[in-house]
Design a protein around this motif. Structure first.
Motif, PDB file in Angstrom:
ATOM      1  N   MET A   1       0.841  -1.199   0.000  1.00 60.85           N
ATOM      2  CA  MET A   1       0.000   0.000   0.000  1.00 60.85           C
ATOM      3  C   MET A   1       0.874   1.246   0.000  1.00 60.85           C
ATOM      4  SD  MET A   1      -3.008   1.133   2.695  1.00 60.85           S
ATOM      5  CE  MET A   1      -4.100  -0.163   2.170  1.00 60.85           C
ATOM      6  N   SER A   2       0.461   2.249  -0.732  1.00 61.49           N
ATOM      7  CA  SER A   2       1.224   3.486  -0.828  1.00 61.49           C
ATOM      8  C   SER A   2       1.099   4.294   0.458  1.00 61.49           C
ATOM      9  CB  SER A   2       0.725   4.314  -2.012  1.00 61.49           C
ATOM     10  OG  SER A   2       1.455   5.504  -2.113  1.00 61.49           O
ATOM     11  N   ASN A   3       2.161   5.002   0.781  1.00 55.68           N
ATOM     12  CA  ASN A   3       2.175   5.876   1.951  1.00 55.68           C
ATOM     13  C   ASN A   3       2.559   7.280   1.522  1.00 55.68           C
ATOM     14  OD1 ASN A   3       1.860   3.664   3.901  1.00 55.68           O
ATOM     15  ND2 ASN A   3       3.927   3.086   3.264  1.00 55.68           N
ATOM     16  N   ILE A   4       2.128   8.259   2.307  1.00 55.65           N
ATOM     17  CA  ILE A   4       2.613   9.618   2.141  1.00 55.65           C
ATOM     18  C   ILE A   4       3.801   9.782   3.078  1.00 55.65           C
ATOM     19  CG2 ILE A   4       2.104  12.050   2.486  1.00 55.65           C
ATOM     20  CD1 ILE A   4       0.785  10.998   0.025  1.00 55.65           C
ATOM     21  N   ILE A   5       4.963  10.072   2.502  1.00 57.49           N
ATOM     22  CA  ILE A   5       6.186  10.190   3.300  1.00 57.49           C
ATOM     23  C   ILE A   5       6.904  11.482   2.939  1.00 57.49           C
ATOM     24  CG2 ILE A   5       6.453   7.663   3.386  1.00 57.49           C
ATOM     25  CD1 ILE A   5       8.808   8.106   1.373  1.00 57.49           C
ATOM     26  N   GLU A   6       7.962  11.767   3.667  1.00 57.49           N
ATOM     27  CA  GLU A   6       8.861  12.860   3.320  1.00 57.49           C
ATOM     28  C   GLU A   6      10.087  12.264   2.642  1.00 57.49           C
ATOM     29  OE1 GLU A   6       8.835  16.317   3.755  1.00 57.49           O
ATOM     30  OE2 GLU A   6       6.692  16.067   4.168  1.00 57.49           O
ATOM     31  N   PRO A  16       6.751   0.843  -0.945  1.00 50.13           N
ATOM     32  CA  PRO A  16       8.035   0.123  -0.873  1.00 50.13           C
ATOM     33  C   PRO A  16       8.057  -1.076  -1.817  1.00 50.13           C
ATOM     34  CG  PRO A  16       7.115   0.514   1.320  1.00 50.13           C
ATOM     35  CD  PRO A  16       6.033   0.845   0.339  1.00 50.13           C
ATOM     36  N   GLY A  17       9.171  -1.274  -2.489  1.00 49.68           N
ATOM     37  CA  GLY A  17       9.351  -2.471  -3.298  1.00 49.68           C
ATOM     38  C   GLY A  17       9.901  -3.599  -2.442  1.00 49.68           C
ATOM     39  N   LYS A  18       9.596  -4.836  -2.815  1.00 46.49           N
ATOM     40  CA  LYS A  18      10.032  -5.971  -2.003  1.00 46.49           C
ATOM     41  C   LYS A  18      11.442  -6.436  -2.344  1.00 46.49           C
ATOM     42  CE  LYS A  18       5.589  -7.805  -0.581  1.00 46.49           C
ATOM     43  NZ  LYS A  18       4.766  -9.012  -0.371  1.00 46.49           N
ATOM     44  N   ILE A  19      11.915  -6.099  -3.541  1.00 44.99           N
ATOM     45  CA  ILE A  19      13.244  -6.558  -3.964  1.00 44.99           C
ATOM     46  C   ILE A  19      14.068  -5.377  -4.458  1.00 44.99           C
ATOM     47  CG2 ILE A  19      14.484  -7.849  -5.754  1.00 44.99           C
ATOM     48  CD1 ILE A  19      12.658 -10.114  -5.437  1.00 44.99           C
ATOM     49  N   LYS A  20      15.297  -5.332  -4.019  1.00 44.76           N
ATOM     50  CA  LYS A  20      16.267  -4.356  -4.513  1.00 44.76           C
ATOM     51  C   LYS A  20      17.143  -5.062  -5.539  1.00 44.76           C
ATOM     52  CE  LYS A  20      18.587  -0.357  -4.065  1.00 44.76           C
ATOM     53  NZ  LYS A  20      17.993   0.967  -4.274  1.00 44.76           N
ATOM     54  N   VAL A  21      17.183  -4.530  -6.748  1.00 50.63           N
ATOM     55  CA  VAL A  21      18.009  -5.124  -7.797  1.00 50.63           C
ATOM     56  C   VAL A  21      19.477  -4.942  -7.418  1.00 50.63           C
ATOM     57  CG1 VAL A  21      18.657  -5.024 -10.225  1.00 50.63           C
ATOM     58  CG2 VAL A  21      16.270  -4.710  -9.564  1.00 50.63           C
ATOM     59  N   HIS A 215      13.775  -3.415 -12.093  1.00 47.65           N
ATOM     60  CA  HIS A 215      13.143  -2.862 -10.892  1.00 47.65           C
ATOM     61  C   HIS A 215      11.618  -2.903 -11.003  1.00 47.65           C
ATOM     62  CE1 HIS A 215      12.748  -0.324  -7.334  1.00 47.65           C
ATOM     63  NE2 HIS A 215      11.882   0.414  -8.012  1.00 47.65           N
ATOM     64  N   VAL A 216      11.090  -2.476 -12.160  1.00 45.89           N
ATOM     65  CA  VAL A 216       9.622  -2.471 -12.311  1.00 45.89           C
ATOM     66  C   VAL A 216       9.096  -3.857 -12.671  1.00 45.89           C
ATOM     67  CG1 VAL A 216       9.375  -0.020 -12.813  1.00 45.89           C
ATOM     68  CG2 VAL A 216       9.928  -1.577 -14.683  1.00 45.89           C
ATOM     69  N   ALA A 217       9.885  -4.641 -13.425  1.00 47.26           N
ATOM     70  CA  ALA A 217       9.427  -5.968 -13.838  1.00 47.26           C
ATOM     71  C   ALA A 217       9.337  -6.939 -12.674  1.00 47.26           C
ATOM     72  CB  ALA A 217      10.364  -6.537 -14.901  1.00 47.26           C
ATOM     73  N   ILE A 218      10.213  -6.783 -11.677  1.00 50.87           N
ATOM     74  CA  ILE A 218      10.239  -7.703 -10.537  1.00 50.87           C
ATOM     75  C   ILE A 218       9.306  -7.252  -9.430  1.00 50.87           C
ATOM     76  CG2 ILE A 218      11.705  -8.540  -8.658  1.00 50.87           C
ATOM     77  CD1 ILE A 218      14.015  -8.658 -10.637  1.00 50.87           C
ATOM     78  N   ASN A 219       9.303  -5.973  -9.112  1.00 48.66           N
ATOM     79  CA  ASN A 219       8.546  -5.513  -7.940  1.00 48.66           C
ATOM     80  C   ASN A 219       7.039  -5.481  -8.159  1.00 48.66           C
ATOM     81  OD1 ASN A 219      10.293  -4.789  -5.574  1.00 48.66           O
ATOM     82  ND2 ASN A 219      11.429  -3.753  -7.200  1.00 48.66           N
ATOM     83  N   TYR A 411       3.827   3.232  -7.805  1.00 50.22           N
ATOM     84  CA  TYR A 411       4.142   1.840  -8.137  1.00 50.22           C
ATOM     85  C   TYR A 411       5.184   1.336  -7.138  1.00 50.22           C
ATOM     86  CZ  TYR A 411       5.289  -2.083 -11.295  1.00 50.22           C
ATOM     87  OH  TYR A 411       5.491  -3.331 -11.848  1.00 50.22           O
ATOM     88  N   PRO A 412       5.198   0.042  -6.834  1.00 51.31           N
ATOM     89  CA  PRO A 412       6.170  -0.483  -5.861  1.00 51.31           C
ATOM     90  C   PRO A 412       7.600  -0.065  -6.169  1.00 51.31           C
ATOM     91  CG  PRO A 412       4.579  -2.187  -6.427  1.00 51.31           C
ATOM     92  CD  PRO A 412       4.288  -1.014  -7.325  1.00 51.31           C
ATOM     93  N   GLY A 413       8.240   0.519  -5.169  1.00 51.05           N
ATOM     94  CA  GLY A 413       9.627   0.936  -5.304  1.00 51.05           C
ATOM     95  C   GLY A 413       9.814   2.317  -5.901  1.00 51.05           C
ATOM     96  N   CYS A 414       8.727   3.058  -6.095  1.00 55.01           N
ATOM     97  CA  CYS A 414       8.802   4.375  -6.741  1.00 55.01           C
ATOM     98  C   CYS A 414       8.379   5.481  -5.784  1.00 55.01           C
ATOM     99  CB  CYS A 414       7.912   4.417  -7.982  1.00 55.01           C
ATOM    100  SG  CYS A 414       8.298   3.139  -9.197  1.00 55.01           S
ATOM    101  N   TYR A 415       8.870   6.674  -6.053  1.00 55.64           N
ATOM    102  CA  TYR A 415       8.486   7.874  -5.312  1.00 55.64           C
ATOM    103  C   TYR A 415       7.856   8.877  -6.277  1.00 55.64           C
ATOM    104  CZ  TYR A 415      11.795   6.139  -1.759  1.00 55.64           C
ATOM    105  OH  TYR A 415      12.457   5.372  -0.836  1.00 55.64           O
TER     106      TYR A 415
END
Length: 610
Positions: A1-6, A16-21, A215-219, A411-415
């Motif tokens: 789920m998306s969050n509002i962060i600084e 947050p994405g679950k995997i870091k390439v 990054h986008v294909a995996i997460n 999208y997962p792993g994006c800001y």
């Protein structure tokens, strides 16, 4: 789920994405592992000459990849060589993509609709040695470039057995060299250069790395919400051109996640291909959904059937909107919806193969009404947003986190953030590093703290959902000083069966006007349903009933904006805007500057005093 962060002092939507390439990962490394682990699983289905779909396992596909890679090495292809490809979406495109990556080179796509001049720019700027053309006709588009670009050496034609001919050159002893090259490729190495189908000037080549695309294909498939749509064991039909980053990303992601992918290269056969392939999800641009709705409306004909379709279309929209309320649809609405499913909705779903439950839409805003209609009939369109420079997705609605009318949360792993002037900014491992041979454009593309300027205007609500409100460069300022974003009105008007394209005008003018073109495919059915004789688009542009219908559509579109932003007058042009006549890009974006220039007289007539 998306969050509002600084993030870097900015308020941002983030998932947050679950995997870091990792640095050692690359697309060919991942695909080699998958080919071993999933050898007997189906990865593609190819359409046969009798319109049946033939499964291709990982073992079969990867054997072809290796054979083609051996042939490329025998041809002298070296790591970091660039090979152009001009082709519709098809199995061989994916095959060349993986084989070229396996030898450490890069495949550079050219739209199959591009002219020789446009292709020349890409081949020259990307320094392509070799080209792959789908057909003899596309070969002939590229052939003149052989004479005037020194480094461009040869063209191979897919439909003239290019795969077999190149593969036949290879030697088994090349296998060790292929694995060496795969192991030597790192996450930050260049994967491809994709040229933006710009609406002004020469296209810029976005240099995308293996990290960007992985990054986008995996997460995506690993996200708890998105896994229901794009996770393993789904069936996806690719109809968009593989030259577009959206289709290229989906192909890689589907291979990674364990889906089965088919290709529908001809838009005219799309519905037939959907019926036979039976996808569980597709990706498309909004125009496809508009066409499906308008075709269903036209097929209803006249009289009782048309009234029935439109009544239950409203029920579907009302039902979908009620799903977003705390109390949900009422018992009466549920009963109406069940009746609509028996009489209307099931017929549309069966027309689309029967198994289609989800679709991903991007490229332009879908429109809230259309989004609710499709969800109401049982096909949820998950609207997303991204650009070539962001490896496709930056935001997307998910089954568990959807707000129709938005383009979803990050999208997962994006800001995703909003600049002081309302521009959408983004950051993450999916964002490209630079444009090819264009340091000035690269410098302009990023803020001082590294956020990418998308050029789009928007807002983010408190739940992290992003809404697109227009293009920064397309803002209209009326003579009265009112800032107007044309996209809101244009998107609503394009949903009308008669309307193909709309250009809202009014910069430094006393009020907002519009130029519209008619949809030649929908026009004959509309005329029949309204008891009118056949006529050309040029004749229809002057017909009182057609003008009245467009006027009513404009009045409905104006309900979404203030009076100062509303369209007061319009003109219907006698031609449509197409890729062929130069008013649309290959990715179906309007070349607004060209329209404003070439139809300046028509615009002036809108503001001429009676």
């Amino acid at each position: 789920m998306s969050n509002i962060i600084e993030k870097d002092g900015r308020r941002a939507s983030h998932c947050p994405g679950k995997i870091k390439v990792t640095d050692s990962m690359s697309i060919p490394w991942v695909m080699r592992n998958h080919a071993i682990d999933r050898a007997e699983k189906v990865v593609f289905e190819r359409k046969s000459s009798i319109n049946t779909w033939v499964p291709v396992t990982w073992r079969q596909f990867y054997a072809e990849v290796r054979e083609l890679a051996r042939g490329l090495i025998a041809m002298g292809v070296q790591p970091n060589d660039h090979i152009a490809i001009m082709s519709h979406s098809r199995y061989e495109f994916a095959l060349f993509d993986q084989a070229v990556w396996a030898v450490g080179a890069q495949l550079i796509p050219i739209y199959e609709t591009d002219s020789t001049q446009q292709a020349r720019w890409i081949i020259d700027d990307a320094h392509c040695r070799i080209a792959i053309a789908e057909t003899r006709q596309l070969h002939d588009v590229l052939a003149p470039i052989l004479n005037d670009v020194e480094h461009f050496e040869t063209i191979h034609v897919i439909e003239e057995d290019a795969v077999d001919k190149i593969s036949a050159l290879g030697q088994p002893e090349c296998d060790e060299e292929i694995d060496r090259r795969i192991d030597a490729t790192t996450a930050d190495d260049l994967a491809t250069i994709i040229y933006t189908s710009g609406t002004t000037g020469l296209p810029k080549g976005a240099r995308l790395s293996h990290r960007n695309l992985l990054h986008v294909a995996i997460n995506g498939p690993l996200d708890d919400g998105l896994s229901h749509i794009i996770g393993g064991y789904q069936r996806s039909l690719l109809a968009l051109p593989m030259a577009h980053v959206f289709a290229r990303f989906i192909c890689i992601m589907s291979m990674y996640s364990g889906n089965v992918t088919g290709f529908a290269p001809d838009a005219k056969n799309l519905v037939t291909d959907i019926q036979s392939f039976k996808p569980t999800y597709i990706l498309a641009v909004p125009r496809i959904f508009e066409k499906i709705y308008n075709a269903a409306d036209a097929k209803a004909g006249r009289g009782l059937k048309l009234k029935l379709f439109r009544h239950y279309a409203k029920v579907a929209i009302k039902y979908s909107r009620a799903l977003d309320t705390p109390e949900g649809p009422s018992l009466q609405l549920r009963a109406q919806h069940r009746a609509g499913d028996r009489l209307v909705y099931s017929t549309i779903r069966n027309l689309l193969g029967g198994d289609l439950a989800n679709s991903i839409s991007g490229g332009a805003p879908l429109g809230e009404r259309l989004g609710h209609f499709f969800r109401g009939i049982g096909i949820t369109v998950h609207e997303g947003y991204g650009l070539t420079e962001t490896s496709a997705p930056t935001t997307v609605n998910t089954p568990d986190f959807i707000r129709i009318g938005s383009v979803g949360p990050a999208y997962p792993g994006c800001y995703v953030s909003i600049g002081e002037d309302g521009e959408i900014l983004c950051k993450g491992d999916h964002v490209f590093r630079e444009y090819n041979n264009n340091p000035e454009a690269t410098a302009e593309a990023f803020t001082e703290d590294g956020w990418f300027h998308t050029g789009d205007l928007g807002r983010i609500d408190d739940d992290g959902f992003v809404y697109i409100t227009g293009r920064k460069k397309e803002l209209i300022v009326t003579a009265g000083g009112k800032n107007v974003a044309p996209a809101i009105l244009e998107d609503r008007l394009r949903g009308h069966p008669l309307v193909s394209q709309v250009v809202v005008v009014g910069d430094q003018k006393p009020f907002i006007g519009a130029l519209a073109t008619l949809d030649s495919e929908m026009l004959p059915g509309w005329l029949r349903n309204h008891g009118l004789p056949e006529m050309s688009a040029k004749e229809a542009a002057e017909n009182p009933q057609v003008l009245a219908a467009i006027d009513r559509a404009i009045k409905r579109a104006n309900e979404a904006v203030s009076r100062a932003e509303s369209i007061r007058k319009f003109r219907i042009l006698p031609i449509d805007f197409t890729v062929a006549n130069g008013y649309m890009t290959p990715s179906m974006k309007l070349k607004r500057a060209a329209v404003l220039r070439d139809f300046a007289d028509d615009i002036e007539k809108i503001y001429a005093t009676d």
